[in-house]
Enzyme design. Structure first.
Site, PDB file in Angstrom:
ATOM      1  CD  GLU A  55      -3.587 -10.843  29.778  1.00  0.00           C
ATOM      2  OE1 GLU A  55      -4.110 -11.801  30.380  1.00  0.00           O
ATOM      3  OE2 GLU A  55      -4.251  -9.907  29.269  1.00  0.00           O
ATOM      4  NE  ARG A  70       4.178 -10.199  -8.055  1.00  0.00           N
ATOM      5  CZ  ARG A  70       3.332 -10.598  -8.982  1.00  0.00           C
ATOM      6  NH1 ARG A  70       3.341 -11.853  -9.404  1.00  0.00           N
ATOM      7  NH2 ARG A  70       2.450  -9.759  -9.481  1.00  0.00           N
ATOM      8  CD  GLN A  89      15.911   3.980  -1.505  1.00  0.00           C
ATOM      9  OE1 GLN A  89      15.251   5.002  -1.698  1.00  0.00           O
ATOM     10  NE2 GLN A  89      17.215   3.967  -1.472  1.00  0.00           N
TER      11      GLN A  89
END
Ligand SMILES: Cc1cc2nc3c(=O)[nH]c(=O)nc-3n(C[C@H](O)[C@H](O)[C@H](O)COP(=O)(O)OP(=O)(O)OC[C@H]3O[C@@H](n4cnc5c(N)ncnc54)[C@H](O)[C@@H]3O)c2cc1C
Length: 377
Positions: free
Chosen positions: A240, A266, A277
């Site tokens: 798992e 955007r 940055q």
């Protein structure tokens, strides 16, 4: 060292990605368990990825299994369904396959592999979470049966499960060697399954409590020898912790692709925000975190397949992937601004679905303990 995927692995990745986008993603928004989607995933092979073909599975090794789960996580935001499939496969079907008597394997594994039966594992209790040696659950031998008393918590798939792998103490004074594992089915007298509990994230993965009161389980339903419960559990957790977290690699890739697009489109201050940055470095760090976690996970799965001692590699991978997934969820929200917290936009879901990953399959602190122990600390 060869970083190439074989043609078969590459083809399976693409096919899984396409299937997840086409058949799972359209239902993902509901954040509720959907049996039809589960069944379709079962037909695809998701519920039996790491089960040998002679038992009805796809017969994949751990590395390929993790890679397929990565494709699913990339193709759909329904991580709850994928988490349920992972818990079913790694913590119920695999340990039964590896440790149960052949008749029980024959009886259960083909249906579990196809997903026509749903599996769950019940270790955690209200008083025993990280410390799995302190189970209050008891199993007492009585003739050809065991009589079980148990109060189990946070059991993934409990409300929908047909097969529970339940851990109980058979010999309290034997510590690690005092636990045993049993298959319990909901139709056995004395079994009660609690209602599904609401939780943050992984909404399509129902979980709840399991109560056993004087529950008589035939001895042939014991999985592994008496006293081997901890070994059975550890082997299931190795699968798992290594493979299941592939779903989060896929989710992080999806988030990364989304934030790159958003940062290019955007505009603020008359420039795409990706030109700042402060934005681009956050995205660069997302990429770095994803790639590092991915390499650790692939290596852990590869070591598991090679049957090398992989405890350290698996803990490092589980820790890295789950903590990266939480950070990636936070970054995706920050980079989308206000939109990041709007439920309808679906960005915040990534964080919600990641939060539990640092808790289940052994918490981050438990992984750090295992890493420290491997270093001799
Ligand atoms: C979504 C989800 C699905 C789950 N599915 C299943 C399931 O299918 N079956 C199942 O059996 N369980 C399941 N669990 C339970 C899960 O395994 C436990 O929540 C986990 O092991 C932690 O146990 P706990 O919640 O009791 O926390 P605790 O063990 O009480 O831990 C609380 C805090 O203390 C810390 N802590 C505890 N011990 C130490 C230590 N020695 N060193 C440092 N820190 C420590 C922990 O890291 C944690 O931060 C699930 C949990 C979640 C959230």
């Amino acid at each position: 060292m060869d970083f190439n995927w074989s043609p078969n692995q590459a083809e399976l990745f693409e096919r899984s990605l396409e299937f997840a986008k086409r058949r799972v993603e359209p239902h993902a928004k509901a954040e509720q368990f959907n049996l039809d989607v589960w069944n379709e995933c079962g037909e695809f092979g998701l519920t039996g990825l790491a089960i040998p073909t002679e038992h009805g599975g796809l017969g994949l090794d751990a590395l390929t299994t993790a890679r397929v789960l990565e494709a699913f996580g990339q193709g759909t935001c329904d991580l709850g369904l994928l988490f349920s499939a992972g818990a079913h496969l790694f913590a119920c079907a695999r340990p039964i396959l590896e440790h149960a008597e052949p008749e029980l394997v024959e009886q259960l594994i083909p249906a579990l592999a196809r997903g026509t039966k749903i599996g769950a594992n019940a270790m955690t209790e209200p008083g025993a979470g990280s410390d799995t040696q302190q189970l209050a659950a008891r199993a007492v031998r009585d003739g050809d049966d065991y009589v079980l008393q148990a109060d189990k918590a946070f059991v993934t798939n409990a409300p929908i499960a047909d097969v529970f792998l339940v851990y109980a103490t058979t010999e309290p004074s034997h510590g690690y060697l005092g636990l045993s594992a049993f298959v319990v089915t909901p139709d056995m007298p004395g079994v009660r399954v609690g209602a599904a509990m609401a939780k943050v994230g992984l909404g399509s993965s129902p979980f709840g409590s399991l109560y056993l009161e004087d529950c008589r389980v035939p001895a042939r339903y014991r999985v592994g020898p008496e006293g081997a419960g901890s070994r059975v559990f550890q082997s299931s957790m190795a699968w798992e912790r290594a493979c299941l977290f592939g779903i989060y690699l896929g989710a992080m890739q999806r988030q990364l692709d989304a934030v790159v697009s958003h940062a290019l489109e955007r505009k603020q201050f008359r420039r795409p925000i990706g030109k700042f940055q402060g934005v681009s470095h956050r995205i660069a760090d997302m990429q770095l975190r994803l790639e590092s976690a991915r390499m650790l996970l692939y290596r852990a799965c590869w070591m598991h397949d090679q049957q090398r001692d992989s405890v350290l590699a698996i803990s490092l991978a589980k820790l890295a992937v789950s903590e990266a997934a939480v950070q990636s969820g936070l970054d995706a929200i920050q980079l989308h601004g206000g939109l990041g917290v709007v439920a309808e936009a679906g960005i915040e879901r990534g964080l919600r679905d990641a939060l539990a990953s640092t808790v289940f399959s052994g918490t981050s602190e438990i992984q750090r303990n295992l890493i420290a122990r491997a270093l001799g600390l």
